[in-house]
Design a protein around this motif. Structure first.
Motif, PDB file in Angstrom:
ATOM      1  N   PRO A 209      20.668  -2.460  -7.221  1.00  0.00           N
ATOM      2  CA  PRO A 209      19.838  -3.637  -6.937  1.00  0.00           C
ATOM      3  C   PRO A 209      20.353  -4.444  -5.743  1.00  0.00           C
ATOM      4  N   ARG A 210      21.659  -4.509  -5.587  1.00  0.00           N
ATOM      5  CA  ARG A 210      22.214  -5.233  -4.436  1.00  0.00           C
ATOM      6  C   ARG A 210      21.800  -4.565  -3.126  1.00  0.00           C
ATOM      7  N   GLN A 211      21.879  -3.238  -3.089  1.00  0.00           N
ATOM      8  CA  GLN A 211      21.452  -2.517  -1.893  1.00  0.00           C
ATOM      9  C   GLN A 211      19.952  -2.658  -1.668  1.00  0.00           C
ATOM     10  N   TYR A 212      19.193  -2.642  -2.755  1.00  0.00           N
ATOM     11  CA  TYR A 212      17.738  -2.813  -2.623  1.00  0.00           C
ATOM     12  C   TYR A 212      17.423  -4.161  -1.986  1.00  0.00           C
ATOM     13  N   LYS A 213      18.080  -5.198  -2.467  1.00  0.00           N
ATOM     14  CA  LYS A 213      17.836  -6.544  -1.938  1.00  0.00           C
ATOM     15  C   LYS A 213      18.159  -6.624  -0.455  1.00  0.00           C
ATOM     16  N   GLU A 214      19.244  -5.951  -0.039  1.00  0.00           N
ATOM     17  CA  GLU A 214      19.671  -6.043   1.360  1.00  0.00           C
ATOM     18  C   GLU A 214      18.925  -5.090   2.279  1.00  0.00           C
ATOM     19  N   PHE A 215      18.699  -3.843   1.828  1.00  0.00           N
ATOM     20  CA  PHE A 215      18.213  -2.819   2.746  1.00  0.00           C
ATOM     21  C   PHE A 215      16.745  -2.422   2.542  1.00  0.00           C
ATOM     22  N   THR A 216      16.144  -2.837   1.441  1.00  0.00           N
ATOM     23  CA  THR A 216      14.724  -2.523   1.229  1.00  0.00           C
ATOM     24  C   THR A 216      13.851  -3.764   1.271  1.00  0.00           C
ATOM     25  N   LEU A 217      14.210  -4.777   0.516  1.00  0.00           N
ATOM     26  CA  LEU A 217      13.345  -5.951   0.365  1.00  0.00           C
ATOM     27  C   LEU A 217      12.854  -6.553   1.683  1.00  0.00           C
ATOM     28  N   PRO A 218      13.720  -6.910   2.636  1.00  0.00           N
ATOM     29  CA  PRO A 218      13.217  -7.600   3.830  1.00  0.00           C
ATOM     30  C   PRO A 218      12.262  -6.757   4.660  1.00  0.00           C
ATOM     31  N   TYR A 219      12.486  -5.450   4.691  1.00  0.00           N
ATOM     32  CA  TYR A 219      11.652  -4.570   5.511  1.00  0.00           C
ATOM     33  C   TYR A 219      10.355  -4.210   4.788  1.00  0.00           C
ATOM     34  N   LEU A 220      10.444  -4.013   3.477  1.00  0.00           N
ATOM     35  CA  LEU A 220       9.229  -3.811   2.688  1.00  0.00           C
ATOM     36  C   LEU A 220       8.322  -5.029   2.790  1.00  0.00           C
ATOM     37  N   ASN A 245      14.727  -3.599  -9.997  1.00  0.00           N
ATOM     38  CA  ASN A 245      14.265  -4.081  -8.700  1.00  0.00           C
ATOM     39  C   ASN A 245      12.898  -4.766  -8.767  1.00  0.00           C
ATOM     40  N   ILE A 246      12.315  -4.855  -9.956  1.00  0.00           N
ATOM     41  CA  ILE A 246      10.997  -5.478 -10.080  1.00  0.00           C
ATOM     42  C   ILE A 246      10.988  -6.919  -9.565  1.00  0.00           C
ATOM     43  N   PRO A 247      12.007  -7.758  -9.835  1.00  0.00           N
ATOM     44  CA  PRO A 247      11.976  -9.112  -9.251  1.00  0.00           C
ATOM     45  C   PRO A 247      11.886  -9.100  -7.728  1.00  0.00           C
ATOM     46  N   TYR A 248      12.539  -8.146  -7.080  1.00  0.00           N
ATOM     47  CA  TYR A 248      12.480  -8.055  -5.617  1.00  0.00           C
ATOM     48  C   TYR A 248      11.123  -7.521  -5.153  1.00  0.00           C
ATOM     49  N   ILE A 249      10.536  -6.644  -5.944  1.00  0.00           N
ATOM     50  CA  ILE A 249       9.207  -6.115  -5.620  1.00  0.00           C
ATOM     51  C   ILE A 249       8.170  -7.234  -5.695  1.00  0.00           C
ATOM     52  N   ILE A 250       8.323  -8.107  -6.680  1.00  0.00           N
ATOM     53  CA  ILE A 250       7.459  -9.288  -6.751  1.00  0.00           C
ATOM     54  C   ILE A 250       7.687 -10.181  -5.541  1.00  0.00           C
ATOM     55  N   GLU A 251       8.951 -10.392  -5.193  1.00  0.00           N
ATOM     56  CA  GLU A 251       9.277 -11.237  -4.037  1.00  0.00           C
ATOM     57  C   GLU A 251       8.683 -10.672  -2.746  1.00  0.00           C
ATOM     58  N   ALA A 252       8.588  -9.359  -2.641  1.00  0.00           N
ATOM     59  CA  ALA A 252       8.019  -8.731  -1.452  1.00  0.00           C
ATOM     60  C   ALA A 252       6.511  -8.939  -1.366  1.00  0.00           C
ATOM     61  N   GLY A 253       5.884  -9.322  -2.473  1.00  0.00           N
ATOM     62  CA  GLY A 253       4.453  -9.579  -2.459  1.00  0.00           C
ATOM     63  C   GLY A 253       3.598  -8.401  -2.845  1.00  0.00           C
ATOM     64  N   VAL A 254       4.211  -7.339  -3.382  1.00  0.00           N
ATOM     65  CA  VAL A 254       3.464  -6.153  -3.802  1.00  0.00           C
ATOM     66  C   VAL A 254       2.447  -6.543  -4.875  1.00  0.00           C
ATOM     67  N   ASP A 255       1.274  -5.925  -4.828  1.00  0.00           N
ATOM     68  CA  ASP A 255       0.215  -6.238  -5.797  1.00  0.00           C
ATOM     69  C   ASP A 255       0.255  -5.332  -7.020  1.00  0.00           C
ATOM     70  N   ILE A 256       0.454  -4.034  -6.792  1.00  0.00           N
ATOM     71  CA  ILE A 256       0.506  -3.050  -7.872  1.00  0.00           C
ATOM     72  C   ILE A 256       1.789  -2.247  -7.722  1.00  0.00           C
ATOM     73  N   PHE A 257       2.575  -2.157  -8.793  1.00  0.00           N
ATOM     74  CA  PHE A 257       3.788  -1.349  -8.771  1.00  0.00           C
ATOM     75  C   PHE A 257       3.589  -0.158  -9.679  1.00  0.00           C
ATOM     76  N   SER A 258       3.592   1.026  -9.093  1.00  0.00           N
ATOM     77  CA  SER A 258       3.438   2.285  -9.822  1.00  0.00           C
ATOM     78  C   SER A 258       4.810   2.801 -10.215  1.00  0.00           C
ATOM     79  N   ILE A 259       5.039   2.924 -11.519  1.00  0.00           N
ATOM     80  CA  ILE A 259       6.374   3.256 -12.010  1.00  0.00           C
ATOM     81  C   ILE A 259       6.464   4.694 -12.495  1.00  0.00           C
ATOM     82  N   ASP A 260       7.651   5.219 -12.392  1.00  0.00           N
ATOM     83  CA  ASP A 260       8.027   6.537 -12.879  1.00  0.00           C
ATOM     84  C   ASP A 260       8.140   6.502 -14.406  1.00  0.00           C
TER      85      ASP A 260
END
Length: 349
Positions: A209-220, A245-260
């Motif tokens: 989650p730490r890596q997601y916040k730093e390396f995915t969230l801002p660019y997503l 990572n769902i809290p970060y996905i919400i923060e990114a503004g995603v509308d629908i999250f398709s989960i595995d």
């Protein structure tokens, strides 16, 4: 209602006849149109043929053209190994060392200069015409981290997130800029086009989650903001366990999250609340590919039963792409059960 009307009404919070039903059919669709997956992705006619056939046969709400997990690297000079029934893999990456980013020419990725993107646009136009504009056709992009992993080998890229952070951020910034330009170009060429994002390298199975916040969230978030500026919604799919990572996905503004299928629906709903629509998560291997029609129906019913206990909006979907060799009777069983359950979810909502 047709899928386009249903999609618009859902996000405008207007009454709908039922919740949407997703079928991730890009690979499976090749089989039922007598194509190998490789051949189906090699021409605009092949792409359009399978998408139109799945839409007409199964009445699913989602329809898309796949940018391709390795296509960023492909545009920049990667050498790919193409497979008959699955997506291609990279044999030689354009970037050998993380400190050589300035040698990459990201302008090679553009509607004007990239032949396969021109092919994708023709396919999108053919699909729109073939389905009489009954659904929004999405261009399924890769997330920035996944796109970067087609330029620089993923094992090296993930290692660099710990040892060469500045260079990784530089690569992700350039990758995101290229994707933002592509979104603008495609939307200008086809204003009715929608967009979705798939980002398997951002899986919780690969990064923390730490890596997601730093390396995915801002660019997503940059991509989501760009798509929202065009008046379109964003569906994000991540393979593996991305629950934390769902809290970060919400923060990114995603509308629908398709989960595995690895992610618990109830756990996902607890984190999502009513801030995010959850889509998922019938197992594409154990249910679709190896299961029986009765097992598929049971899996669909269990998904609906779980989500009816929550206040989270829910779209039934496979946990990932339905495999090429999936029995047709299983897909039919899924759609039958899914369409019935989707009507109940509308009433539940």
């Amino acid at each position: 209602m047709n899928p386009k009307q249903r999609r618009i009404a859902l996000f405008e919070k207007k009454p709908i006849d039922r919740m949407p039903v997703y079928l991730f059919h890009g690979t499976y669709g090749a089989k039922i149109t007598n194509q190998s997956y490789r051949a189906s992705e090699a021409s605009s006619e092949g792409i359009a043929k399978k998408e139109i056939e799945c839409f007409n046969r199964y009445h699913c709400d989602n329809i898309s053209v796949n940018f391709g997990l390795q296509s960023m690297g492909r545009a920049l000079g990667a050498q790919l190994d193409f497979h008959e029934e699955t997506s291609p893999t990279v044999e030689v990456f354009p970037l050998e060392a993380i400190d050589q980013i300035d040698q990459l020419d990201f302008s090679l990725l553009s509607l004007e200069r990239t032949d396969f993107i021109q092919m994708h646009l023709k396919a999108i136009e053919a699909i729109q015409k073939g389905i009489n504009d009954q659904a929004v056709v999405d261009y399924e992009l890769t997330g920035p981290l996944t796109a970067a992993s087609s330029i620089y080998a993923p094992e090296k890229l993930l290692k660099a997130t710990r040892k060469n952070k500045e260079q990784v951020h530089s690569l992700l910034d350039q990758t995101t800029l290229a994707l933002e330009r592509l979104i603008e170009e495609m939307a200008a060429a086809n204003p009715e086009l929608g967009f979705s994002i798939t980002d398997p390298v951002s899986s919780g199975d690969l990064i923390s989650p730490r890596q997601y916040k730093e390396f995915t969230l801002p660019y997503l978030k940059r991509l989501v903001d760009k798509i929202h500026q065009l008046g379109q919604t964003v569906t994000l799919h991540i393979c593996g366990n991305a629950l934390k990572n769902i809290p970060y996905i919400i923060e990114a503004g995603v509308d629908i999250f398709s989960i595995d299928q690895k992610v618990s629906l109830l756990d996902a709903a607890e984190l999502a609340g009513n801030q995010l629509i959850i889509a998922g998560h019938v197992n594409p291997i154990e249910c679709f590919f190896r299961g029986t029609p009765d097992q598929v129906r049971q899996a669909v019913e269990e998904c609906f039963e779980q989500m009816q206990q929550t206040n989270t909006p829910f779209i039934i979907a496979p946990g990932c792409s339905v495999p090429y060799g999936t029995p047709e009777v299983n897909v039919s069983a899924y759609m039958e059960a899914a369409l019935t359950g989707a009507e109940r979810m509308r009433q539940h909502g």
